[in-house]
Design a protein around this motif. Structure first.
Motif, PDB file in Angstrom:
ATOM      1  N   UNK A 249       0.829  -1.209   0.000  1.00 47.93           N
ATOM      2  CA  UNK A 249       0.000   0.000   0.000  1.00 47.93           C
ATOM      3  C   UNK A 249       0.861   1.255   0.000  1.00 47.93           C
ATOM      4  N   UNK A 250       1.978   1.224   0.707  1.00 49.15           N
ATOM      5  CA  UNK A 250       2.908   2.355   0.677  1.00 49.15           C
ATOM      6  C   UNK A 250       3.416   2.576  -0.745  1.00 49.15           C
ATOM      7  N   UNK A 251       3.802   1.482  -1.413  1.00 49.11           N
ATOM      8  CA  UNK A 251       4.310   1.590  -2.783  1.00 49.11           C
ATOM      9  C   UNK A 251       3.232   2.092  -3.732  1.00 49.11           C
ATOM     10  N   UNK A 252       1.993   1.643  -3.525  1.00 48.11           N
ATOM     11  CA  UNK A 252       0.899   2.058  -4.398  1.00 48.11           C
ATOM     12  C   UNK A 252       0.526   3.520  -4.175  1.00 48.11           C
ATOM     13  N   UNK A 253       0.452   3.949  -2.914  1.00 48.51           N
ATOM     14  CA  UNK A 253       0.011   5.311  -2.621  1.00 48.51           C
ATOM     15  C   UNK A 253       1.047   6.335  -3.076  1.00 48.51           C
ATOM     16  N   UNK A 254       2.328   6.062  -2.846  1.00 49.32           N
ATOM     17  CA  UNK A 254       3.376   7.011  -3.196  1.00 49.32           C
ATOM     18  C   UNK A 254       3.957   6.755  -4.584  1.00 49.32           C
ATOM     19  N   UNK A 255       3.414   5.781  -5.305  1.00 48.71           N
ATOM     20  CA  UNK A 255       3.866   5.512  -6.659  1.00 48.71           C
ATOM     21  C   UNK A 255       3.166   6.411  -7.664  1.00 48.71           C
ATOM     22  N   UNK A 256       3.357   6.127  -8.951  1.00 49.27           N
ATOM     23  CA  UNK A 256       4.116   4.997  -9.502  1.00 49.27           C
ATOM     24  C   UNK A 256       5.621   5.281  -9.560  1.00 49.27           C
ATOM     25  N   UNK A 257       6.348   4.270 -10.033  1.00 42.72           N
ATOM     26  CA  UNK A 257       7.779   4.437 -10.257  1.00 42.72           C
ATOM     27  C   UNK A 257       8.630   4.229  -9.037  1.00 42.72           C
ATOM     28  N   UNK A 258       8.084   3.602  -7.980  1.00 39.82           N
ATOM     29  CA  UNK A 258       8.875   3.369  -6.769  1.00 39.82           C
ATOM     30  C   UNK A 258       8.597   1.970  -6.245  1.00 39.82           C
ATOM     31  N   UNK A 259       9.459   1.521  -5.361  1.00 38.00           N
ATOM     32  CA  UNK A 259       9.219   0.320  -4.565  1.00 38.00           C
ATOM     33  C   UNK A 259       9.356   0.711  -3.102  1.00 38.00           C
ATOM     34  N   UNK A 260       8.757  -0.061  -2.214  1.00 37.73           N
ATOM     35  CA  UNK A 260       8.759   0.267  -0.791  1.00 37.73           C
ATOM     36  C   UNK A 260       9.370  -0.865   0.015  1.00 37.73           C
ATOM     37  N   UNK A 261      10.129  -0.495   1.022  1.00 37.53           N
ATOM     38  CA  UNK A 261      10.690  -1.449   1.964  1.00 37.53           C
ATOM     39  C   UNK A 261      10.407  -0.957   3.373  1.00 37.53           C
ATOM     40  N   UNK A 262      10.252  -1.885   4.299  1.00 40.43           N
ATOM     41  CA  UNK A 262       9.986  -1.556   5.692  1.00 40.43           C
ATOM     42  C   UNK A 262      11.129  -2.091   6.545  1.00 40.43           C
ATOM     43  N   UNK A 263      11.663  -1.247   7.410  1.00 40.74           N
ATOM     44  CA  UNK A 263      12.793  -1.605   8.262  1.00 40.74           C
ATOM     45  C   UNK A 263      12.467  -1.187   9.687  1.00 40.74           C
ATOM     46  N   UNK A 264      12.751  -2.046  10.631  1.00 41.82           N
ATOM     47  CA  UNK A 264      12.536  -1.716  12.040  1.00 41.82           C
ATOM     48  C   UNK A 264      13.762  -1.018  12.595  1.00 41.82           C
ATOM     49  N   UNK A 265      13.553   0.124  13.239  1.00 41.46           N
ATOM     50  CA  UNK A 265      14.643   0.857  13.849  1.00 41.46           C
ATOM     51  C   UNK A 265      14.710   0.598  15.337  1.00 41.46           C
ATOM     52  N   UNK A 266      15.408   1.454  16.047  1.00 45.18           N
ATOM     53  CA  UNK A 266      15.551   1.306  17.489  1.00 45.18           C
ATOM     54  C   UNK A 266      14.308   1.813  18.196  1.00 45.18           C
ATOM     55  N   UNK A 267      14.021   1.211  19.340  1.00 47.71           N
ATOM     56  CA  UNK A 267      12.884   1.656  20.124  1.00 47.71           C
ATOM     57  C   UNK A 267      11.583   1.411  19.387  1.00 47.71           C
ATOM     58  N   UNK A 268      10.780   2.447  19.283  1.00 45.98           N
ATOM     59  CA  UNK A 268       9.480   2.349  18.613  1.00 45.98           C
ATOM     60  C   UNK A 268       9.504   2.986  17.230  1.00 45.98           C
ATOM     61  N   UNK A 269      10.674   3.065  16.613  1.00 45.29           N
ATOM     62  CA  UNK A 269      10.812   3.698  15.304  1.00 45.29           C
ATOM     63  C   UNK A 269      10.774   2.654  14.190  1.00 45.29           C
ATOM     64  N   UNK A 270      10.113   3.032  13.092  1.00 47.97           N
ATOM     65  CA  UNK A 270      10.018   2.168  11.915  1.00 47.97           C
ATOM     66  C   UNK A 270      10.307   3.026  10.682  1.00 47.97           C
ATOM     67  N   UNK A 271      11.095   2.469   9.781  1.00 45.83           N
ATOM     68  CA  UNK A 271      11.473   3.188   8.565  1.00 45.83           C
ATOM     69  C   UNK A 271      10.746   2.607   7.357  1.00 45.83           C
ATOM     70  N   UNK A 272      10.133   3.502   6.597  1.00 47.10           N
ATOM     71  CA  UNK A 272       9.527   3.118   5.321  1.00 47.10           C
ATOM     72  C   UNK A 272      10.396   3.727   4.230  1.00 47.10           C
ATOM     73  N   UNK A 273      11.063   2.889   3.475  1.00 47.62           N
ATOM     74  CA  UNK A 273      12.009   3.324   2.450  1.00 47.62           C
ATOM     75  C   UNK A 273      11.311   3.340   1.092  1.00 47.62           C
ATOM     76  N   UNK A 274      11.150   4.522   0.529  1.00 43.25           N
ATOM     77  CA  UNK A 274      10.532   4.689  -0.790  1.00 43.25           C
ATOM     78  C   UNK A 274      11.654   4.851  -1.807  1.00 43.25           C
ATOM     79  N   UNK A 275      11.872   3.834  -2.624  1.00 44.22           N
ATOM     80  CA  UNK A 275      13.028   3.763  -3.517  1.00 44.22           C
ATOM     81  C   UNK A 275      12.579   3.980  -4.954  1.00 44.22           C
ATOM     82  N   UNK A 276      13.151   4.958  -5.600  1.00 46.64           N
ATOM     83  CA  UNK A 276      12.797   5.272  -6.978  1.00 46.64           C
ATOM     84  C   UNK A 276      13.339   4.203  -7.922  1.00 46.64           C
TER      85      UNK A 276
END
Length: 280
Positions: A249-276
């Motif tokens: 859904x992240x890739x679809x909403x912020x697309x087209x032309x991108x892919x999305x990855x999800x990474x867990x950070x420290x504590x309660x942080x989460x990274x959503x990587x939008x890659x062109x």
């Protein structure tokens, strides 16, 4: 911890989880070692590597990142020659708080107007005008200040800034510009996007009170040379799986032309990587 004789400087940096990066500097070489304190007897034990590199002006930075919920974090070496941080010195009215301008401007006019009206300050002939315009300006400033949503910090690496114009999609550029400026009337940044992706209050969604909050964004370049906009969220009531099952859904909403990855950070942080998908 290992000792190296004949070296001019010694630097120790705590990386996290009991790990320490030790850098010893010499005229021609730099020796880097990583040690970790034992959980049983508190002694320092080398656990990762001991690398000898030629001394240059660039530095080595270490970042820990979890690829998923089961894999342990691993250090990533970043070359500061290409990935040095850059500061955003571009001036824009969108980066100015109109609430602060209106509030302080109105209060200043009111204060001087009252002082001039009672002949404490010069300009009594202008006191009526200052009072007339100062009061509504102060009210508008207070209203804007109350409804103000501050911009989030933006961390930009030099190589990402270089390829942004050619590789970043128009939507990624718009997302970046929207979150680094003041907004008025919104409860949080990317409110509409998060509402659609996490489906607040719906059967397959999450409660609105559990919604993630954008803390910062980061611009970087992936290992294969693609532009990446990283959205860092704080979500105390969510798990990594809540983000992973909405990755498409992240890739679809912020697309087209991108892919999305999800990474867990420290504590309660989460990274959503939008890659062109665009490359040079």
């Amino acid at each position: 911890m290992s000792k190296v004789s004949g070296l001019a400087a010694h630097t120790a940096v705590v990386v996290g989880a009991g790990a320490t990066v030790t850098c010893n500097h010499h005229h021609h070489h730099r020796i880097v070692s990583l040690t970790r304190l034992s959980h049983f007897n508190g002694t320092a034990t080398p656990v990762l590597f001991n690398a000898q590199l030629p001394l240059r002006k660039n530095k080595l930075s270490f970042m820990s990142r979890a690829a998923d919920s089961t894999q342990p974090s691993s250090p990533v070496v970043v070359n500061d020659d290409k990935s040095s941080l850059v500061t955003d010195e571009e001036f824009s009215l969108a980066k100015v708080s109109f609430g602060v301008i209106g509030l302080y401007g109105g209060v200043s006019l009111l204060g001087y107007g009252f002082g001039a009206y009672f002949n404490i300050l010069p300009g009594s002939e202008w006191s009526a005008i200052m009072l007339t315009y100062g009061f509504p300006l102060a009210i508008i400033g207070m209203a804007l200040k109350y409804a103000e949503l501050k911009p989030v910090p933006c961390v930009t690496y030099a190589d990402a800034q270089t390829i942004r114009e050619k590789c970043a999609t128009p939507i990624l550029k718009q997302v970046r510009n929207d979150v680094i400026r003041y907004r008025y009337g919104d409860e949080q940044h990317l409110e509409e996007a998060l509402k659609r992706i996490f489906q607040y209050g719906l059967g397959a969604g999450i409660p609105r009170r559990s919604a993630p909050t954008l803390q910062l964004i980061r611009e970087e370049v992936t290992g294969d040379g693609r532009y990446c906009l990283v959205l860092v969220f704080e979500a105390k009531d969510l798990q990594l799986s809540d983000f992973e099952k909405r990755q498409a859904k992240f890739a679809s909403f912020f697309g087209p032309g991108i892919s999305a990855e999800v990474v867990e950070g420290e504590g309660n942080l989460y990274e959503v990587r939008l890659i062109s998908d665009t490359t040079l």
